[in-house]
Design an enzyme around this catalytic site. Structure first.
Site, PDB file in Angstrom:
ATOM      1  N   HIS A 168      -3.874   4.250  -2.331  1.00  0.00           N
ATOM      2  CA  HIS A 168      -4.483   3.172  -1.551  1.00  0.00           C
ATOM      3  C   HIS A 168      -3.664   2.919  -0.294  1.00  0.00           C
ATOM      4  O   HIS A 168      -2.471   3.238  -0.215  1.00  0.00           O
ATOM      5  CB  HIS A 168      -4.595   1.888  -2.385  1.00  0.00           C
ATOM      6  CG  HIS A 168      -3.278   1.173  -2.569  1.00  0.00           C
ATOM      7  ND1 HIS A 168      -2.852   0.166  -1.732  1.00  0.00           N
ATOM      8  CD2 HIS A 168      -2.290   1.340  -3.497  1.00  0.00           C
ATOM      9  CE1 HIS A 168      -1.666  -0.271  -2.133  1.00  0.00           C
ATOM     10  NE2 HIS A 168      -1.301   0.429  -3.200  1.00  0.00           N
ATOM     11  N   CYS A 169      -4.339   2.348   0.712  1.00  0.00           N
ATOM     12  CA  CYS A 169      -3.647   1.903   1.924  1.00  0.00           C
ATOM     13  C   CYS A 169      -3.757   0.387   1.967  1.00  0.00           C
ATOM     14  O   CYS A 169      -3.935  -0.252   0.935  1.00  0.00           O
ATOM     15  CB  CYS A 169      -4.255   2.565   3.166  1.00  0.00           C
ATOM     16  SG  CYS A 169      -5.989   2.185   3.408  1.00  0.00           S
ATOM     17  N   ALA A 170      -3.683  -0.211   3.133  1.00  0.00           N
ATOM     18  CA  ALA A 170      -3.657  -1.671   3.212  1.00  0.00           C
ATOM     19  C   ALA A 170      -4.955  -2.320   2.765  1.00  0.00           C
ATOM     20  O   ALA A 170      -4.950  -3.421   2.216  1.00  0.00           O
ATOM     21  CB  ALA A 170      -3.341  -2.097   4.649  1.00  0.00           C
ATOM     22  N   THR A 171      -6.070  -1.629   2.976  1.00  0.00           N
ATOM     23  CA  THR A 171      -7.366  -2.249   2.660  1.00  0.00           C
ATOM     24  C   THR A 171      -8.288  -1.381   1.816  1.00  0.00           C
ATOM     25  O   THR A 171      -9.284  -1.875   1.305  1.00  0.00           O
ATOM     26  CB  THR A 171      -8.126  -2.590   3.966  1.00  0.00           C
ATOM     27  OG1 THR A 171      -8.328  -1.389   4.719  1.00  0.00           O
ATOM     28  CG2 THR A 171      -7.349  -3.599   4.805  1.00  0.00           C
ATOM     29  N   ARG A 172      -7.950  -0.084   1.679  1.00  0.00           N
ATOM     30  CA  ARG A 172      -8.903   0.834   1.049  1.00  0.00           C
ATOM     31  C   ARG A 172      -8.321   1.569  -0.151  1.00  0.00           C
ATOM     32  O   ARG A 172      -7.153   1.960  -0.148  1.00  0.00           O
ATOM     33  CB  ARG A 172      -9.378   1.872   2.081  1.00  0.00           C
ATOM     34  CG  ARG A 172     -10.326   1.329   3.105  1.00  0.00           C
ATOM     35  CD  ARG A 172     -10.426   2.251   4.297  1.00  0.00           C
ATOM     36  NE  ARG A 172      -9.243   2.143   5.165  1.00  0.00           N
ATOM     37  CZ  ARG A 172      -8.940   2.989   6.124  1.00  0.00           C
ATOM     38  NH1 ARG A 172      -9.719   4.017   6.356  1.00  0.00           N
ATOM     39  NH2 ARG A 172      -7.864   2.821   6.847  1.00  0.00           N
TER      40      ARG A 172
END
EC number: 2.7.1.211
Length: 479
Positions: free
Chosen positions: A25-29
């Site tokens: 995952h990244c910051a939002t996804r």
């Protein structure tokens, strides 16, 4: 939100644990690579609690949850799948393995062109303004605006200089960006680009006329002749040369002692890449363009509207490579013998393709909810309608793929239409809306009808193809 329940349901909708090959995952996804995309229930995922959108890019499947929520969902998904030690790079690598040969190539082109889009957009809009100022009969019967107002002449000339700069020196921008993408020193790439547009070389746009007259300048080195021809506005020769430069540079750095690295590596890299550019890469890619041009000439003359449709379909891919510049030699010959040929058929078809690409980009701008994408798509679409398609193609249409597909289909249809009525141009100019003034007078009505067909088909088809994938339109630019 019940994170364990959401994660469990999401896993089921993704096709189960066995269908997940990578997870991060990244910051939002939430970022995933899956074995079989057909097993994903996208509609149900859209309705899942907390999901704000989803899209596919570069072989990855990404689900937008938003900051904070994505961490919790990922933690629960990691427990269910046992994939808690993966990074986004792992997912990217897994996704890349699923891509066909076209997808990474398109992404690579997009990565190279996106940084230079502002320069191309500026040049395209300025060129459109220049064309409006100098187009005879567009606003005043039998005259251009500068002929009616001589005081605007130098302003138009200045605008033309500003407009041409990004295209004349495109190889510098392109080589800088491409060298960086290929892992080399971008400043060496810029130096190679400067070499390809050096003022001592024959201007690349003058090659067609020089080849017809037989006055191509050469370097004569020990009896071996090398053409002194520039590559203004070219794409494919620059990309190939920048790739060679980057690989030569990286190879040299591995074998040259560090004490001599900064001295010998740039020297040898530029010399080797430059020599290969003028002896092999440039002439080879240019000759390919001429062969394709001759083939299209034959196709148009023997296959009628079918040939026009095929030409319209593949014109935009030629623009991607820069091979469309080779058509100038053909058009020069067609116009030189206009009493026999009736003009050039290439210009009107190029206009249909350009209008189609511009319309597709405008459709993306209308559909997009993302300000960044909208800010790129709308001005790029306008420049496409005015005859400059690189911003629309590389910044929008190729990046999203389906607008490009819509545009080439529209170009094929509209090109078939104008070919049926034998629409030809009696002069060269901006291949788009301003191109009306270049068309033989008795065919202007068919040319306008062709542009309407191109615009409406590309615009509507882009929206139809994009309806089921709006998240891609709005979010992919940030991916």
């Amino acid at each position: 939100m019940n994170y364990p329940a959401v994660a469990k349901e999401l896993l089921t909708l993704l096709g189960g644990k066995s269908n997940i090959t990578a997870l991060a995952h990244c910051a939002t996804r939430l970022r995933l690579a899956v074995a079989d995309e057909q097993k994903i229930d996208e509609q149900a995922i859209d309705n899942l609690e907390g999901v704000k959108g989803q899209f596919k890019v570069a072989g990855q499947y990404q689900i937008i949850f938003g900051s904070g929520i994505v961490n919790q969902v990922y933690a629960e998904m990691a427990k269910l799948t046992g994939m808690s030690e993966m990074s986004t790079n792992d997912v990217a690598s897994a996704g890349a393995e699923k891509q066909n040969i076209v997808q990474p190539a398109v992404k690579g082109l997009s990565d190279i062109f996106v940084p230079i889009i502002p320069a191309i957009v500026a040049g395209g809009l300025l060129m459109g303004i220049y064309n409006l100022l100098t187009a005879q009969g567009l606003f005043i019967d039998g005259k251009s605006l500068i002929e009616a107002n001589p005081g605007l002449t130098d302003l138009a000339n200045m605008i033309n200089t500003f407009a041409n700069a990004p295209f004349v020196y495109l190889p510098i921008l392109l080589a800088f960006s491409a060298s960086k993408k290929f892992g080399g020193n971008p400043y060496l790439g810029a130096a190679l680009g400067m070499l390809m547009v050096h003022p001592d070389l024959l201007n690349g746009w003058g090659f067609g006329g020089a080849s017809v007259s037989g006055n191509i300048p050469v370097w004569n080195i020990l009896g071996f002749e090398i053409q002194k021809v520039g590559y203004q506005g070219s794409v494919l020769p620059v990309l190939v040369s920048a790739f060679i430069l980057a690989k030569v540079e990286l190879g040299l750095r591995k074998v040259i002692p560090s004490v001599l690295d900064n001295l010998l590596t740039p020297l040898l890299a530029i010399f080797i890449a430059g020599l290969l550019t003028f002896t092999v890469v440039g002439p080879f890619t240019r000759d390919i363009g001429f062969l394709l041009g001759d083939g299209l000439n034959w196709l148009y003359n023997t296959a009628g509207f079918v040939g026009g449709a095929v030409f319209g379909l593949i014109y935009a891919p030629f623009v991607i490579t820069g091979m469309h510049h080779s058509f100038i030699a053909i058009e020069t010959q067609l116009l030189a013998d206009i009493a026999t040929t009736g003009g050039t058929f290439i210009f009107p078809i190029a206009a249909m393709s350009n209008v189609s690409q511009g319309a597709a980009a405008l459709a993306v701008g209308v559909m997009s909810k993302d300000k960044k994408m909208k800010g790129i798509a709308i001005p790029s679409g306008v420049t496409g309608l005015l005859g400059i398609t690189e911003p629309a193609m590389f910044g929008v249409n190729l990046k999203l793929r389906y607008p490009f597909i819509a545009a080439v289909c529209a170009a094929a249809l509209s090109s078939a239409f104008i070919t049926m009525f034998n629409v030809k141009a009696q002069a060269l100019g901006a291949a788009g809306l301003p191109g009306i003034i270049s068309i033989t007078p008795d065919k202007i009505g068919y040319y306008i009808a062709g542009m309407v067909i191109a615009f409406l088909t590309a615009f509507v088809l882009t929206i139809v193809l994009g309806i089921g994938d709006r998240a891609k339109v709005g979010k992919k630019a940030a991916a």
